[in-house]
Write a protein that holds these residues in place. Structure first.
Motif, PDB file in Angstrom:
ATOM      1  N   GLY A 244      -3.230  -4.757  -2.056  1.00  6.75           N
ATOM      2  CA  GLY A 244      -3.851  -3.691  -2.832  1.00  6.75           C
ATOM      3  C   GLY A 244      -3.719  -2.336  -2.171  1.00  6.75           C
ATOM      4  N   ALA A 245      -3.951  -2.268  -0.851  1.00 13.31           N
ATOM      5  CA  ALA A 245      -3.842  -1.000  -0.120  1.00 13.31           C
ATOM      6  C   ALA A 245      -2.415  -0.476  -0.161  1.00 13.31           C
ATOM      7  CB  ALA A 245      -4.294  -1.194   1.325  1.00 13.31           C
ATOM      8  N   HIS A 246      -1.460  -1.370  -0.015  1.00 15.72           N
ATOM      9  CA  HIS A 246      -0.056  -0.956  -0.071  1.00 15.72           C
ATOM     10  C   HIS A 246       0.291  -0.390  -1.444  1.00 15.72           C
ATOM     11  CE1 HIS A 246       4.329  -1.561  -0.606  1.00 15.72           C
ATOM     12  NE2 HIS A 246       4.369  -1.132   0.642  1.00 15.72           N
ATOM     13  N   HIS A 247      -0.219  -1.015  -2.485  1.00 11.70           N
ATOM     14  CA  HIS A 247       0.056  -0.533  -3.844  1.00 11.70           C
ATOM     15  C   HIS A 247      -0.540   0.853  -4.064  1.00 11.70           C
ATOM     16  CE1 HIS A 247       0.912  -1.037  -8.176  1.00 11.70           C
ATOM     17  NE2 HIS A 247      -0.233  -0.396  -8.363  1.00 11.70           N
ATOM     18  N   LEU A 248      -1.720   1.100  -3.510  1.00 11.07           N
ATOM     19  CA  LEU A 248      -2.387   2.377  -3.715  1.00 11.07           C
ATOM     20  C   LEU A 248      -1.720   3.520  -2.967  1.00 11.07           C
ATOM     21  CD1 LEU A 248      -6.115   1.215  -3.535  1.00 11.07           C
ATOM     22  CD2 LEU A 248      -4.898   2.013  -5.569  1.00 11.07           C
ATOM     23  N   LEU A 249      -1.165   3.212  -1.778  1.00 12.23           N
ATOM     24  CA  LEU A 249      -0.599   4.280  -0.948  1.00 12.23           C
ATOM     25  C   LEU A 249       0.909   4.206  -0.766  1.00 12.23           C
ATOM     26  CD1 LEU A 249      -3.323   4.624   1.820  1.00 12.23           C
ATOM     27  CD2 LEU A 249      -2.934   6.097  -0.139  1.00 12.23           C
ATOM     28  N   GLY A 250       1.496   3.060  -1.098  1.00  8.59           N
ATOM     29  CA  GLY A 250       2.954   2.956  -1.041  1.00  8.59           C
ATOM     30  C   GLY A 250       3.551   2.956   0.341  1.00  8.59           C
ATOM     31  N   ARG A 251       2.776   2.565   1.351  1.00  3.08           N
ATOM     32  CA  ARG A 251       3.303   2.535   2.707  1.00  3.08           C
ATOM     33  C   ARG A 251       2.579   1.473   3.523  1.00  3.08           C
ATOM     34  NH1 ARG A 251      -0.089   7.406   2.998  1.00  3.08           N
ATOM     35  NH2 ARG A 251       1.622   8.610   2.156  1.00  3.08           N
TER      36      ARG A 251
ATOM     37  N   VAL B 280      -7.327   7.317   5.959  1.00  5.66           N
ATOM     38  CA  VAL B 280      -7.166   7.607   4.538  1.00  5.66           C
ATOM     39  C   VAL B 280      -8.013   6.640   3.723  1.00  5.66           C
ATOM     40  CG1 VAL B 280      -5.532   7.738   2.623  1.00  5.66           C
ATOM     41  CG2 VAL B 280      -4.822   8.458   4.904  1.00  5.66           C
ATOM     42  N   VAL B 281      -8.766   7.189   2.773  1.00  7.73           N
ATOM     43  CA  VAL B 281      -9.554   6.359   1.865  1.00  7.73           C
ATOM     44  C   VAL B 281      -8.969   6.501   0.465  1.00  7.73           C
ATOM     45  CG1 VAL B 281     -11.819   5.932   0.853  1.00  7.73           C
ATOM     46  CG2 VAL B 281     -11.645   6.665   3.245  1.00  7.73           C
ATOM     47  N   PRO B 282      -8.318   5.465  -0.061  1.00  4.97           N
ATOM     48  CA  PRO B 282      -7.776   5.534  -1.424  1.00  4.97           C
ATOM     49  C   PRO B 282      -8.880   5.784  -2.444  1.00  4.97           C
ATOM     50  CG  PRO B 282      -6.911   3.609  -0.265  1.00  4.97           C
ATOM     51  CD  PRO B 282      -8.016   4.169   0.576  1.00  4.97           C
ATOM     52  N   GLU B 283      -8.515   6.364  -3.565  1.00  9.10           N
ATOM     53  CA  GLU B 283      -9.495   6.740  -4.580  1.00  9.10           C
ATOM     54  C   GLU B 283     -10.320   5.556  -5.060  1.00  9.10           C
ATOM     55  OE1 GLU B 283      -9.688   8.979  -8.941  1.00  9.10           O
ATOM     56  OE2 GLU B 283      -7.809   8.903  -7.820  1.00  9.10           O
ATOM     57  N   ILE B 284      -9.699   4.396  -5.205  1.00  8.67           N
ATOM     58  CA  ILE B 284     -10.435   3.207  -5.662  1.00  8.67           C
ATOM     59  C   ILE B 284     -10.447   2.163  -4.537  1.00  8.67           C
ATOM     60  CG2 ILE B 284     -10.109   3.578  -8.125  1.00  8.67           C
ATOM     61  CD1 ILE B 284      -7.770   1.638  -8.070  1.00  8.67           C
ATOM     62  N   SER B 285     -10.826   2.617  -3.354  1.00  9.36           N
ATOM     63  CA  SER B 285     -10.780   1.770  -2.158  1.00  9.36           C
ATOM     64  C   SER B 285     -11.625   0.503  -2.298  1.00  9.36           C
ATOM     65  CB  SER B 285     -11.243   2.559  -0.940  1.00  9.36           C
ATOM     66  OG  SER B 285     -12.587   2.995  -1.113  1.00  9.36           O
ATOM     67  N   GLN B 286     -12.737   0.596  -3.024  1.00  4.74           N
ATOM     68  CA  GLN B 286     -13.640  -0.558  -3.122  1.00  4.74           C
ATOM     69  C   GLN B 286     -12.999  -1.741  -3.834  1.00  4.74           C
ATOM     70  OE1 GLN B 286     -17.404   0.253  -5.030  1.00  4.74           O
ATOM     71  NE2 GLN B 286     -18.373  -1.576  -4.217  1.00  4.74           N
ATOM     72  N   VAL B 287     -12.024  -1.490  -4.696  1.00  8.73           N
ATOM     73  CA  VAL B 287     -11.429  -2.590  -5.467  1.00  8.73           C
ATOM     74  C   VAL B 287     -10.039  -2.964  -4.967  1.00  8.73           C
ATOM     75  CG1 VAL B 287     -12.778  -1.995  -7.508  1.00  8.73           C
ATOM     76  CG2 VAL B 287     -10.477  -1.072  -7.264  1.00  8.73           C
TER      77      VAL B 287
END
Length: 258
Positions: free
Chosen positions: A85-92, A233-240
């Motif tokens: 999920g984290a990789h999908h949100l930030l692409g790295r 870095v905290v992704p916008e929808i980090s909780q999910v």
């Protein structure tokens, strides 16, 4: 293709629907029954989005309550789901830190989101959301207020990371007239130190990706940045992030079935 990810944690249940390129999600308290929380949150999201259950191609569960979800197609560990999920949100790639209700995790992933190594604290409440809940109760505030109250304050030393002893320290500081906001800042620093002590085994990090419900606490994010010596870095929808990773695994599984 529509797929679902259901992440049942000790405090909250997160459900993600992947509808082509759109991410729809819902977060609800887990309560006493992980099975009921997972099913009811999933059904509520389907109803909200006007999506018939039969149109969902695949469902993957994760989190500590995943084994209770009898309606899913597959269960995947939260380690792999949070990384995905984290990789999908930030692409790295990079180092993912997730602080949940009952545990904290540090996950090292490559540029494709594959887990290379991980460390986990699931034996002690220290450095978890539960620790923060106990401290908030001792201070007479809601856990959602902690970040704002501690902003810009000077942290006081909280020497014990045992929840029981730390609570005694907090009560003692209050009795001595210490400012509640400085105590909270000290609690946040102790959590950051505990978590980074676990994560530092992977060596220096260029970037840390912070996920989970505790990531919404900006002061803990700032304290974690100081401990790590790098950008957090905290992704916008980090909780999910975990539920999103589960939905991505579901998409992959559904694709293999076609």
């Amino acid at each position: 293709m529509i797929t679902a990810g259901i992440d049942v944690g000790s405090v909250s249940t997160k459900v993600v629907l992947l509808m082509e390129d759109e991410i729809r999600y819902l977060v609800r308290p887990t309560g006493w029954s992980p099975r009921e929380a997972g099913l009811s949150t999933y059904q509520e999201l389907l109803e909200r989005e006007g999506c018939p259950e039969e149109e969902v191609n695949c469902k993957v569960g994760t989190g500590y309550g995943r084994i209770a979800l009898g309606f899913i197609d597959k269960a995947v560990t939260e380690i792999h789901c949070h990384a995905r999920g984290a990789h999908h949100l930030l692409g790295r790639g990079g180092l993912v830190i997730d602080i949940g209700g009952q545990d904290s995790k540090a996950i090292l992933m490559n540029h494709r989101g594959k887990v290379l190594d991980f460390a986990m604290n699931d034996k002690c409440a220290a450095g978890t959301g539960r620790f923060l809940q106990v401290m908030a109760a001792a201070l007479g505030v809601d856990v959602s207020e902690l970040g704002e109250l501690a902003s810009g304050r000077t942290p006081l030393d909280i020497n014990s990371m045992c929840t029981v002893f730390a609570e005694s320290e907090v009560i003692s500081l209050l009795a001595k007239g210490a400012d509640k906001r400085d105590i909270i800042a000290g609690i946040h620093r102790s959590v950051a130190r505990r978590v980074w002590g676990m994560a530092s085994r992977f060596g220096p990090a260029e970037q840390v990706i912070f996920t989970g419900g505790v990531a919404k606490n900006k002061d803990i994010k700032d304290q974690l940045s100081l401990e790590a010596g790098c950008t957090v870095v905290v992704p916008e929808i980090s909780q999910v992030a975990g539920a999103l990773g589960a939905a991505l695994y579901a998409r992959e599984l559904a694709g293999h079935k076609q």
